[in-house]
Design an enzyme around this catalytic site. Structure first.
Site, PDB file in Angstrom:
ATOM      1  NE  ARG A 165      -3.444  -2.246   2.902  1.00  0.00           N
ATOM      2  CZ  ARG A 165      -3.130  -3.376   3.542  1.00  0.00           C
ATOM      3  NH1 ARG A 165      -1.907  -3.516   4.065  1.00  0.00           N
ATOM      4  NH2 ARG A 165      -3.999  -4.359   3.667  1.00  0.00           N
ATOM      5  CE  LYS A 190      -6.485  -1.202   5.023  1.00  0.00           C
ATOM      6  NZ  LYS A 190      -7.792  -1.515   4.409  1.00  0.00           N
ATOM      7  CG  HIS A 258      -5.092   0.191  -3.423  1.00  0.00           C
ATOM      8  ND1 HIS A 258      -4.338   0.024  -2.282  1.00  0.00           N
ATOM      9  CD2 HIS A 258      -6.071  -0.755  -3.374  1.00  0.00           C
ATOM     10  CE1 HIS A 258      -4.844  -0.960  -1.562  1.00  0.00           C
ATOM     11  NE2 HIS A 258      -5.891  -1.464  -2.206  1.00  0.00           N
ATOM     12  NE  ARG A 261      -2.865  -4.088  -0.841  1.00  0.00           N
ATOM     13  CZ  ARG A 261      -2.307  -4.851   0.083  1.00  0.00           C
ATOM     14  NH1 ARG A 261      -0.990  -4.981   0.124  1.00  0.00           N
ATOM     15  NH2 ARG A 261      -3.041  -5.492   0.979  1.00  0.00           N
ATOM     16  CG  HIS A 284      -5.483  -9.513   2.099  1.00  0.00           C
ATOM     17  ND1 HIS A 284      -5.746  -9.974   0.826  1.00  0.00           N
ATOM     18  CD2 HIS A 284      -5.428  -8.160   1.990  1.00  0.00           C
ATOM     19  CE1 HIS A 284      -5.835  -8.953  -0.008  1.00  0.00           C
ATOM     20  NE2 HIS A 284      -5.643  -7.842   0.674  1.00  0.00           N
ATOM     21  CE1 TYR A 293      -6.422  -8.237  -6.159  1.00  0.00           C
ATOM     22  CE2 TYR A 293      -6.200  -9.289  -4.027  1.00  0.00           C
ATOM     23  CZ  TYR A 293      -6.226  -8.150  -4.799  1.00  0.00           C
ATOM     24  OH  TYR A 293      -6.058  -6.920  -4.219  1.00  0.00           O
TER      25      TYR A 293
END
Length: 314
Positions: A165, A190, A258, A261, A284, A293
């Site tokens: 990110r 995150k 983004h 990514r 994730h 994806y």
């Protein structure tokens, strides 16, 4: 920010909940702010609905029809389905916190379904376009200092080549730069979760080119990427660089930092990458987030099939 309307016991519980989100859940300040705003909207709605500021018992006893009325009211306010789902998620999170504190369960908030979200898949770039936007030569004609072109190219190279990110790339410290034989980088993702990501040689070279050209002495404990005056680099500057590249390379509006990514994950998957490994690389928390994806890759396969198979249009 909306003014809070609530009984003292509920106002105090809300303050404890927000502190819990920021400290124990380690949510970002912007996420906590969004939850605060959405929870406040619910409490203001209950004030109008009940005719008085709600207390903790009012939240625990909320009925399904009141939840549906709240969603309808927020829709009238102009909220889109995704924002409505976030508002409902914030209300549920607050109710769960009250339940953990022993104030009773609010089953209505869980029972009522939120609005359906339109399914939108990530829009990755082609491998050729992704490589072009992370190449400083793609902006060679701009009246811009070479070190700035090298800096932007290095940040975008990290977004595509390592799946970072923007915030993760800009959070790298100088001493952690993936150069001088170092083939990985540790980033803060995150939820304040650290992860180590491998860095391929072209990305390391892009970062090394930037370090060689930058006119400032970079503090080892300071940010790797700096702005024109030597201070921390703003994400907006990288986004503007991407906008210029879109114009120069004829790319769609969906070509954002983004999207690089997304391109990283999609291209790995298309080359036979393991979904669980891609999950780890992206940071994730849930495999279900990464599984989107697989749909992107399947959609691309169908596009190629329809465009190339002799009987596809029969």
């Amino acid at each position: 920010m909306l003014a809070l309307i609530a009984a003292p016991d509920l106002a105090a519980a809300r303050a404890r909940w927000l502190a819990y989100l920021a400290t124990e859940r380690r949510m970002s300040p912007k996420t906590v702010e969004a939850y605060e705003r959405d929870a406040t909207s619910l409490l203001r709605f209950l004030t109008g609905h009940l005719g008085e500021p709600p207390d903790i018992a009012a939240v625990a006893e909320i009925a399904p029809r009141e939840v549906r009325a709240f969603i309808a009211a927020r829709r009238v306010d102009g909220l889109k389905p995704r924002s409505l789902m976030r508002a409902l998620a914030a209300a549920r999170a607050f109710a769960r916190f009250l339940e953990r504190e022993g104030h009773g369960a609010s089953g209505a908030l869980t029972a009522v379904r939120g609005p359906k979200l339109p399914q939108s898949l990530p829009k990755p770039l082609s491998p050729e376009a992704a490589r072009a936007v992370s190449d400083a030569d793609s902006r060679a004609g701009e009246a811009c200092a070479p070190w700035i072109l090298a800096r932007d190219a290095a940040v975008l190279a990290l977004c595509y080549g390592a799946g970072l990110r923007i915030s993760e790339a800009l959070g790298i410290r100088r001493k952690d730069a993936p150069v001088d034989g170092r083939n990985d980088v540790t980033v803060l993702g995150k939820g304040a979760k650290m992860r180590s990501v491998p860095v391929i040689a072209p990305v390391s070279r892009a970062v090394a080119d930037y370090i060689r050209l930058v006119p400032y002495a970079l503090d080892p404990d300071g940010p790797l990427f700096v702005g024109a005056r030597g201070g921390p680099l703003s994400p907006r500057i990288v986004q503007l660089a991407m906008e210029r590249l879109r114009g120069a390379l004829g790319l769609p509006d969906s070509a954002t930092p983004h999207a690089l990514r997304h391109s990283f994950a999609t291209h790995l998957l298309g080359r036979g990458g393991d979904l669980r490994s891609i999950q780890e690389l992206l940071g994730h928390a849930s495999l279900s987030t990464t599984q989107i994806y697989t749909k992107v890759d399947a959609a691309e396969l169908m596009r190629v099939y329809r465009a190339t198979h002799p009987r596809a249009r029969a």
